[in-house]
Design an enzyme around this catalytic site. Sequence first.
Site, PDB file in Angstrom:
ATOM      1  N   HIS A 249       0.847  -1.196   0.000  1.00  0.00           N
ATOM      2  CA  HIS A 249       0.000   0.000   0.000  1.00  0.00           C
ATOM      3  C   HIS A 249       0.879   1.241   0.000  1.00  0.00           C
ATOM      4  O   HIS A 249       2.095   1.168   0.175  1.00  0.00           O
ATOM      5  CB  HIS A 249      -0.930   0.002   1.221  1.00  0.00           C
ATOM      6  N   ARG A 329      13.142  -6.091   4.208  1.00  0.00           N
ATOM      7  CA  ARG A 329      12.036  -6.697   4.940  1.00  0.00           C
ATOM      8  C   ARG A 329      10.772  -6.221   4.260  1.00  0.00           C
ATOM      9  O   ARG A 329      10.593  -5.027   4.011  1.00  0.00           O
ATOM     10  CB  ARG A 329      12.077  -6.286   6.411  1.00  0.00           C
ATOM     11  N   ASP A 331       6.861  -5.629   3.994  1.00  0.00           N
ATOM     12  CA  ASP A 331       5.664  -5.420   4.808  1.00  0.00           C
ATOM     13  C   ASP A 331       4.432  -6.051   4.156  1.00  0.00           C
ATOM     14  O   ASP A 331       4.259  -5.978   2.932  1.00  0.00           O
ATOM     15  CB  ASP A 331       5.446  -3.909   4.997  1.00  0.00           C
ATOM     16  N   GLU A 360       7.066 -10.422   5.691  1.00  0.00           N
ATOM     17  CA  GLU A 360       6.169 -10.397   6.853  1.00  0.00           C
ATOM     18  C   GLU A 360       4.982 -11.315   6.567  1.00  0.00           C
ATOM     19  O   GLU A 360       4.031 -10.932   5.900  1.00  0.00           O
ATOM     20  CB  GLU A 360       5.665  -8.987   7.163  1.00  0.00           C
ATOM     21  N   HIS A 426       7.321  -4.146  16.684  1.00  0.00           N
ATOM     22  CA  HIS A 426       6.487  -2.943  16.765  1.00  0.00           C
ATOM     23  C   HIS A 426       5.001  -3.266  16.642  1.00  0.00           C
ATOM     24  O   HIS A 426       4.167  -2.397  16.879  1.00  0.00           O
ATOM     25  CB  HIS A 426       6.897  -1.960  15.659  1.00  0.00           C
ATOM     26  N   ASP A 427       4.670  -4.497  16.262  1.00  0.00           N
ATOM     27  CA  ASP A 427       3.267  -4.902  16.093  1.00  0.00           C
ATOM     28  C   ASP A 427       2.746  -5.742  17.258  1.00  0.00           C
ATOM     29  O   ASP A 427       1.624  -6.256  17.186  1.00  0.00           O
ATOM     30  CB  ASP A 427       3.110  -5.702  14.795  1.00  0.00           C
ATOM     31  N   ASP A 471       0.616  -1.579  20.458  1.00  0.00           N
ATOM     32  CA  ASP A 471       0.740  -0.294  19.766  1.00  0.00           C
ATOM     33  C   ASP A 471      -0.358   0.670  20.251  1.00  0.00           C
ATOM     34  O   ASP A 471      -1.522   0.293  20.291  1.00  0.00           O
ATOM     35  CB  ASP A 471       0.609  -0.561  18.258  1.00  0.00           C
ATOM     36  N   ARG A 475       5.840   1.088  21.296  1.00  0.00           N
ATOM     37  CA  ARG A 475       6.751   1.904  20.490  1.00  0.00           C
ATOM     38  C   ARG A 475       7.305   3.075  21.302  1.00  0.00           C
ATOM     39  O   ARG A 475       7.419   4.202  20.829  1.00  0.00           O
ATOM     40  CB  ARG A 475       6.022   2.398  19.237  1.00  0.00           C
TER      41      ARG A 475
END
Length: 590
Positions: A249, A329, A331, A360, A426-427, A471, A475
């Site tokens: 995206h 990496r 996404d 991912e 971070h997720d 999140d 973070r």
Amino acid sequence: MHANETNIQLECLHHVPHSNWAYLYDKDTFHLRVRTKADNVNEVIAVIGDKYDWNTYHHEQKMLKVATDQFFDYWEVSVKPEHRRFSYGFRFHSGDETVWMIETGIFRQQPEPPGGYYDRPYIHEIDLFSAPEWAKSAIFYQIMPERFANGDPDNDPKEISIWGEKPATESFFGGDIQGIIDHLDYLADLGITAIYLTPIFEAPSNHKYDTTDYKKVDPHFGDLELLKTFVKAAHSRQIRVVLDAVFNHISAKSPQFRDVIEQGELSKFAGWFHIHSYPVEVREGNPNYDAFGFFAQMPKLNTSNPETREFLLDIAGYWLQEVGIDGWRLDVANEIDHAFWRDFRKLVKDINPEAYIIGEVWNDSLRWLQGDQFDSVMNYPLSDRLIEYIRNSELDARTFAAHIGHLLMRYPQQGNEVLFNLLASHDTPRILTLLEGDSQKLKLAIAFLFTFTGTPCIFYGDEIGLEGEADPDCRKCMIWEKEKQNRDLFECYKLLIHLRKEFPALRTGHFRFLKAEEQERPFVYERRDEHSHFTIWMNPSEQLVSLSLALEGRWRDALNGEPVDAAEDHLQVHLKPFCFKILVKEQTQE
């Protein structure tokens, strides 16, 4: 033959002559795997020969039981065919009973070879799935640049929060690339050999997963020259750099999507997206176009569109060549078509064959790990199982070993050796928070991480005890004041990293559970190669335990060098609650 005529459970026998069941491990070695019902078969023999001259070229090889899950045992053997081709079948033994399995079926007597046997017509090295060798020994460190360190206040956003405050979804704190450069020596001291940066390209958000310009470093992070300086500085410390590619995206504020909003179906970028109707709009929070999740600000790209594909592939090549990064990496990789990723891999590997490609994907990822797309995926299934086991005292060691065995059988060995193993990101909530703030439990988890098969990754701050819920709380800003850091935890990370880097057996050696019993919590496993032999003893329970195993030779503690008491070839190890020991066998002088 009917199933009730035999004790061997025929319906559980399984093998397919490709994929993770039969695959080329290196240019000379082929791996065969077969499945049987758990605890049902005593021995499995691979019968191997040349279909053009079976009588001259045939032999038998005993298979090793390499894993067990809830229902099945898995057996494996390495084959080095003399003429780069071979046919094969399997012979199963249970007591006095013998069963044969070949491609055409299951039999009581040996079928006449080679007709009907499984067949590997010819081994072509070009078909080998091989990931970069350096990834097998890498120690990764994931950084969100916005939250790691503020090295240049002059490039801060207009409104920033005070460093260390509790983050909100829209918070900015001023972290940047200069801040990472300033702390490269800290990472080198910890033992880090590779950095994975979350997105650094221009985007309106703090996380940068909504790209507006893929060829521009976000001004709040720095510029192209600073990025080059960072990569060179990292490389000078033998630290590689992997960037985050967000190709699923783009930002709704990107020039391409803004043009679609303004021009509608007449826009030259209309085919770049999945637009359901015109004009483009968002009603009651629901966009009339495909997006990442339901986030209207991140419209999904149409990667099957030739112009979109060319645009994104150009970006992938640009940063490899312009800055000399060491990989990508990817996404939301599982939501992009396989054809795109095949083109992506070819382009990346043509530029740099040693570039490391991490997708991912949160589930079974075999489709992407066939050698034509990714080198690795983020191994969330491993962290889920490990964290679940440490947290849930109702689970026993046999259940945990079954889960790990099942995961190991998902992929070829060379895939397992470079799977991107992480405890948090971070997720997810912070690993220390998931383990109820108990640093002793975290030490147990990282001991497993650094002695297990795969490429370990640390989420920034985990090594000094940073905590946080999901999140945006996970973070948080990195803590740099030593008096506020958990230095004992840091030293534990550092010690385990050093041990892993020193011994190849902890990276690519054979893995096997030696003790994992029902209704017990502690477990023992081994890592070994031709040079060294390790046993790892773990006690994820509230009780002091004593574990005993029949192991020959003299052993010592791998972390402090102290010898371990042994009596009559039995090792006995005492473990406090949520503690571990890593033992290494002393080499005898020939």
